[in-house]
Enzyme design. Sequence first.
Site, PDB file in Angstrom:
ATOM      1  N   LYS A  43       7.785   4.059   2.908  1.00 59.06           N
ATOM      2  CA  LYS A  43       7.597   5.246   3.346  1.00 59.06           C
ATOM      3  C   LYS A  43       6.422   5.456   4.343  1.00 59.06           C
ATOM      4  O   LYS A  43       5.976   4.579   4.745  1.00 59.06           O
ATOM      5  CB  LYS A  43       7.283   6.190   1.806  1.00 59.06           C
ATOM      6  CG  LYS A  43       5.917   5.673   1.421  1.00 59.06           C
ATOM      7  CD  LYS A  43       4.715   5.899   2.067  1.00 59.06           C
ATOM      8  CE  LYS A  43       3.445   5.644   1.274  1.00 59.06           C
ATOM      9  NZ  LYS A  43       2.113   5.782   2.041  1.00 59.06           N
ATOM     10  N   GLY A  62      -0.439  -4.276   2.467  1.00 56.14           N
ATOM     11  CA  GLY A  62      -1.628  -3.875   2.814  1.00 56.14           C
ATOM     12  C   GLY A  62      -1.454  -2.955   4.095  1.00 56.14           C
ATOM     13  O   GLY A  62      -2.203  -2.832   5.276  1.00 56.14           O
ATOM     14  N   ASP A  94       1.676   6.054  -5.791  1.00 52.13           N
ATOM     15  CA  ASP A  94       2.770   6.247  -4.998  1.00 52.13           C
ATOM     16  C   ASP A  94       4.223   5.945  -5.466  1.00 52.13           C
ATOM     17  O   ASP A  94       5.258   6.416  -5.250  1.00 52.13           O
ATOM     18  CB  ASP A  94       2.534   5.483  -3.686  1.00 52.13           C
ATOM     19  CG  ASP A  94       1.660   5.772  -2.800  1.00 52.13           C
ATOM     20  OD1 ASP A  94       1.194   6.849  -2.744  1.00 52.13           O
ATOM     21  OD2 ASP A  94       1.469   4.878  -1.871  1.00 52.13           O
TER      22      ASP A  94
END
Length: 277
Positions: free
Chosen positions: A8, A95, A135
């Site tokens: 996303k 990351g 998330d």
Amino acid sequence: MILFPNCKINLGLHILARRPDGYHDIETVMVPVDLTDILEIVPAANGETTLTVTGNHVDCPPEKNLVIKALHAVEKFVNRQLPVNIYLRKIIPDGAGLGGGSSDAAFTIKGLNSIFDLGLTDQQMASIASTVGADCPFFIYNQPMLATGTGTTLSPVQLTPDFKNLTCLIVKPTEGVSTAEAYAGVTPQQRESSLADFVNQSVTNWQSTLFNDFEKSVFEKRPEIANVKQHLINSGPIYVAMSGSGSSVFALFENDKMADDFAKSITNRFCQKVKLL
């Protein structure tokens, strides 16, 4: 079963307040894009669960991998063991603020629901996912969502119609940013307007209205990321921002050629053109 967990991007990200439990209240609009990992889940013939990870290196022992945490969360919810062999090929950069690990976890929940015919609703799967990571519930629904609270309170959001006509390019600098490090540098601030009001406006307004609160502190500590953003801005897209807590930066272009021309100038960094889902 073979699944393709996608990542996303964030259209704006506001850090509104620090909560008594140490977490933060945020507001962000998350949009799925088609850069994916590859996830295969098959019932374990010997009754013992295994996880095999290939592709990008993940500095995480199997028992702490979000995929295994998702499996255990489902097992706890349905009160039964679900032995499986899981094969995960990591393609989404780690990351990067793209939610790759969270997506892997959410798709694991959806895969288990299908394989074992558990009959879980989207709401139940999102509730399970919220215990794994902030998330994760977003990827259960996998559509543009306004995320509030700690990021697990979701509501569908309407994006401006011209959004779908844009080309998205994601660039991941060599430097990474941990979520803890990103949060450590921000000062929470309440907002009078919601991001949902801005994403419904023309994308030509977004650069002056949609901001990621992590950028200021992250850019101070990781100048390479700031340089990537400026390099992208100079190439002429409509909107450029860091995704999530970083370190990836994405740009929205009006046409493929502009994105392709910029991608050709990138060396020694992850650079991928993706579709907006």
